[in-house]
Design a protein around this motif. Structure first.
Motif, PDB file in Angstrom:
ATOM      1  N   TYR A 149      -0.491 -12.252   9.418  1.00 37.36           N
ATOM      2  CA  TYR A 149      -0.303 -10.814   9.273  1.00 37.36           C
ATOM      3  C   TYR A 149       0.862 -10.535   8.319  1.00 37.36           C
ATOM      4  N   LEU A 150       1.921 -11.329   8.447  1.00 34.15           N
ATOM      5  CA  LEU A 150       3.089 -11.169   7.586  1.00 34.15           C
ATOM      6  C   LEU A 150       2.739 -11.459   6.124  1.00 34.15           C
ATOM      7  N   ARG A 151       1.998 -12.547   5.889  1.00 39.69           N
ATOM      8  CA  ARG A 151       1.586 -12.884   4.516  1.00 39.69           C
ATOM      9  C   ARG A 151       0.681 -11.796   3.941  1.00 39.69           C
ATOM     10  N   LEU A 152      -0.273 -11.357   4.740  1.00 39.00           N
ATOM     11  CA  LEU A 152      -1.234 -10.371   4.257  1.00 39.00           C
ATOM     12  C   LEU A 152      -0.548  -9.057   3.891  1.00 39.00           C
ATOM     13  N   THR A 153       0.381  -8.607   4.717  1.00 38.25           N
ATOM     14  CA  THR A 153       1.080  -7.353   4.435  1.00 38.25           C
ATOM     15  C   THR A 153       1.979  -7.502   3.210  1.00 38.25           C
ATOM     16  N   SER A 154       2.599  -8.656   3.042  1.00 34.95           N
ATOM     17  CA  SER A 154       3.421  -8.901   1.852  1.00 34.95           C
ATOM     18  C   SER A 154       2.559  -8.899   0.594  1.00 34.95           C
ATOM     19  N   LEU A 155       1.399  -9.548   0.678  1.00 34.54           N
ATOM     20  CA  LEU A 155       0.472  -9.535  -0.461  1.00 34.54           C
ATOM     21  C   LEU A 155       0.021  -8.122  -0.777  1.00 34.54           C
ATOM     22  N   GLY A 156      -0.089  -7.285   0.251  1.00 32.64           N
ATOM     23  CA  GLY A 156      -0.474  -5.895   0.029  1.00 32.64           C
ATOM     24  C   GLY A 156       0.528  -5.146  -0.832  1.00 32.64           C
ATOM     25  N   VAL A 157       1.810  -5.478  -0.681  1.00 32.78           N
ATOM     26  CA  VAL A 157       2.839  -4.841  -1.514  1.00 32.78           C
ATOM     27  C   VAL A 157       2.666  -5.264  -2.977  1.00 32.78           C
ATOM     28  N   ILE A 158       2.458  -6.565  -3.206  1.00 30.86           N
ATOM     29  CA  ILE A 158       2.258  -7.062  -4.571  1.00 30.86           C
ATOM     30  C   ILE A 158       0.946  -6.516  -5.131  1.00 30.86           C
ATOM     31  N   GLY A 159      -0.071  -6.465  -4.295  1.00 35.18           N
ATOM     32  CA  GLY A 159      -1.352  -5.919  -4.732  1.00 35.18           C
ATOM     33  C   GLY A 159      -1.248  -4.473  -5.158  1.00 35.18           C
ATOM     34  N   ALA A 160      -0.405  -3.705  -4.472  1.00 37.82           N
ATOM     35  CA  ALA A 160      -0.200  -2.307  -4.849  1.00 37.82           C
ATOM     36  C   ALA A 160       0.451  -2.197  -6.225  1.00 37.82           C
ATOM     37  N   LEU A 161       1.322  -3.148  -6.551  1.00 35.84           N
ATOM     38  CA  LEU A 161       1.973  -3.150  -7.863  1.00 35.84           C
ATOM     39  C   LEU A 161       0.980  -3.422  -8.985  1.00 35.84           C
ATOM     40  N   VAL A 162       0.085  -4.408  -8.778  1.00 36.55           N
ATOM     41  CA  VAL A 162      -0.818  -4.809  -9.857  1.00 36.55           C
ATOM     42  C   VAL A 162      -2.067  -3.948  -9.933  1.00 36.55           C
ATOM     43  N   LYS A 163      -2.304  -3.138  -8.917  1.00 39.03           N
ATOM     44  CA  LYS A 163      -3.539  -2.344  -8.888  1.00 39.03           C
ATOM     45  C   LYS A 163      -3.618  -1.416 -10.089  1.00 39.03           C
ATOM     46  N   VAL A 164      -2.475  -0.858 -10.479  1.00 36.35           N
ATOM     47  CA  VAL A 164      -2.410  -0.024 -11.677  1.00 36.35           C
ATOM     48  C   VAL A 164      -2.095  -0.930 -12.858  1.00 36.35           C
ATOM     49  N   ASP A 165      -2.936  -0.888 -13.872  1.00 35.05           N
ATOM     50  CA  ASP A 165      -2.737  -1.756 -15.038  1.00 35.05           C
ATOM     51  C   ASP A 165      -1.435  -1.398 -15.749  1.00 35.05           C
ATOM     52  N   ASP A 166      -0.480  -2.306 -15.696  1.00 34.18           N
ATOM     53  CA  ASP A 166       0.839  -2.047 -16.265  1.00 34.18           C
ATOM     54  C   ASP A 166       1.443  -3.386 -16.691  1.00 34.18           C
ATOM     55  N   THR A 167       1.572  -3.592 -17.991  1.00 33.44           N
ATOM     56  CA  THR A 167       2.096  -4.858 -18.505  1.00 33.44           C
ATOM     57  C   THR A 167       3.519  -5.113 -18.021  1.00 33.44           C
ATOM     58  N   GLU A 168       4.282  -4.050 -17.809  1.00 37.18           N
ATOM     59  CA  GLU A 168       5.651  -4.224 -17.305  1.00 37.18           C
ATOM     60  C   GLU A 168       5.643  -4.908 -15.937  1.00 37.18           C
ATOM     61  N   VAL A 169       4.701  -4.507 -15.092  1.00 33.85           N
ATOM     62  CA  VAL A 169       4.582  -5.120 -13.766  1.00 33.85           C
ATOM     63  C   VAL A 169       4.205  -6.591 -13.901  1.00 33.85           C
ATOM     64  N   ILE A 170       3.209  -6.879 -14.744  1.00 32.57           N
ATOM     65  CA  ILE A 170       2.746  -8.257 -14.926  1.00 32.57           C
ATOM     66  C   ILE A 170       3.867  -9.134 -15.480  1.00 32.57           C
ATOM     67  N   SER A 171       4.589  -8.620 -16.461  1.00 34.46           N
ATOM     68  CA  SER A 171       5.685  -9.394 -17.060  1.00 34.46           C
ATOM     69  C   SER A 171       6.751  -9.715 -16.025  1.00 34.46           C
ATOM     70  N   PHE A 172       7.058  -8.737 -15.175  1.00 39.40           N
ATOM     71  CA  PHE A 172       8.050  -8.999 -14.126  1.00 39.40           C
ATOM     72  C   PHE A 172       7.563 -10.097 -13.182  1.00 39.40           C
ATOM     73  N   LEU A 173       6.332  -9.977 -12.717  1.00 39.23           N
ATOM     74  CA  LEU A 173       5.804 -10.949 -11.762  1.00 39.23           C
ATOM     75  C   LEU A 173       5.762 -12.350 -12.362  1.00 39.23           C
ATOM     76  N   LEU A 174       5.414 -12.444 -13.641  1.00 40.33           N
ATOM     77  CA  LEU A 174       5.343 -13.752 -14.290  1.00 40.33           C
ATOM     78  C   LEU A 174       6.720 -14.386 -14.463  1.00 40.33           C
ATOM     79  N   SER A 175       7.759 -13.567 -14.404  1.00 38.31           N
ATOM     80  CA  SER A 175       9.119 -14.107 -14.484  1.00 38.31           C
ATOM     81  C   SER A 175       9.573 -14.662 -13.136  1.00 38.31           C
ATOM     82  N   THR A 176       8.719 -14.513 -12.115  1.00 37.33           N
ATOM     83  CA  THR A 176       9.016 -15.003 -10.770  1.00 37.33           C
ATOM     84  C   THR A 176       8.031 -16.117 -10.411  1.00 37.33           C
TER      85      THR A 176
END
Length: 315
Positions: A149-176
């Motif tokens: 449940y903890l993993r799934l809810t955490s993934l939901g936060v990241i999923g909310a970030l990537v749901k909207v196409d935004d290169t800034e979001v992708i670039s940030f995530l790739l730096s992690t």
């Protein structure tokens, strides 16, 4: 600040007489739902009231207009949510997280997902590097319900970030470390967690920056390809049309890169080339077209590839 209700004062001492004007200056024209939200947000900074506030806000977050700016700009609120997250780090390893503690922190994560989803707070959320606080949860391996449940809810936060196409979001995530963390979940999570993690990888690949990053080295490409291949093999035994859809879309996007497409000629699972998933995809014409295009791309348009792709039209 402009998105905050005028009655919510950020200048007054927290919890002071002007912190929330609901009781001091009743206004019959105010939205009672937002008045309730304001009070619950104030309660988050009170340790004695926080658990109930977390539960109520997470349940009602869809009905509170502009809850995300309210959470972000109100004094001490994000710090309180992060405190909830950090407080359970000690029980991650060895895994001793209780169901009650899992539910409580997941309610905090649900509010962070609200912040991550809102256009006025998404960039602020990224600039504060808040997703990094969630990564220890994605790095867990326990398959108990509370950890899943903890993993799934955490993934939901990241999923909310990537749901909207935004290169800034992708670039940030790739730096992690998001790619290896998602790959870990794709290997050992529940079907739902695997689906969300694969969706995140898919959205990263669909961005040109993400595709270049994954295909920049053989190590990255084959790490992703190995996990996708393992998932395809497991789906042959326990089919999931929803998960298979995201896997095929990842493969199709990889085939847009010339070097990756060449590599896929040798490492694309045979089960995607034959009739293994005919029944699974029978009611999904979109995914069938993706698979047909994938086979065409990988085969280079030769006769064998055309016959394989044509077989999908008979489904």
């Amino acid at each position: 600040m402009a998105n905050l209700p005028q009655s919510f004062s950020l200048n007054a001492p927290f919890g002071g007489p002007n912190a929330c004007s609901t009781s001091a200056n009743p206004n019959p024209n105010r939205d009672p739902k937002m008045a309730s939200a304001e009070q619950l947000v104030l309660d988050l900074s009170n340790p004695e009231l926080r658990e109930n506030a977390l539960l109520d806000l997470s349940k009602k977050r869809e009905i509170f207009q502009d809850l995300a700016p309210l959470l972000w700009h109100s004094f001490g609120t994000i710090a309180a949510l992060l405190q909830e997250i950090i407080s359970i780090y000690p029980v991650l390893s060895p895994p001793t997280l209780s169901a009650g503690a899992s539910n409580r922190v997941c309610n905090a994560l649900a509010l962070l997902q609200c912040v991550a989803s809102h256009p006025d707070t998404r960039t602020l959320f990224l600039n504060a590097h808040i997703p990094l606080y969630l990564y220890p949860f994605l790095n867990t391996t326990s398959k108990t319900r509370q950890f899943e449940y903890l993993r799934l809810t955490s993934l939901g936060v990241i999923g909310a970030l990537v749901k909207v196409d935004d290169t800034e979001v992708i670039s940030f995530l790739l730096s992690t470390e998001i790619i290896p963390l998602c790959l870990r979940t794709m290997e050992m999570g529940s079907e739902l967690s695997k689906t969300v993690a694969t969706f995140i990888v898919q959205k990263i690949l669909l961005d040109d920056v993400g595709l270049r990053y994954i295909c920049a080295t053989a190590e990255r490409f084959f790490a992703v390809g190995r996990v996708l291949g393992t998932m395809v093999a497991s789906l042959a035994e326990q089919p999931s049309a929803r998960l298979l859809k995201h896997i095929i879309r990842c493969y199709l996007r990889l085939s847009d890169n010339a070097r990756a497409c060449e590599a896929l000629k040798n490492c694309l699972p045979d089960m995607l080339r034959d009739a293994t998933f005919n029944n699974c995809l029978r009611e999904d014409p979109t995914t069938r077209r993706w698979l047909q295009q994938l086979i065409h791309n990988v085969s280079g348009g030769n006769r064998v590839g055309a016959l394989q792709a044509g077989a999908l039209d008979l489904m």
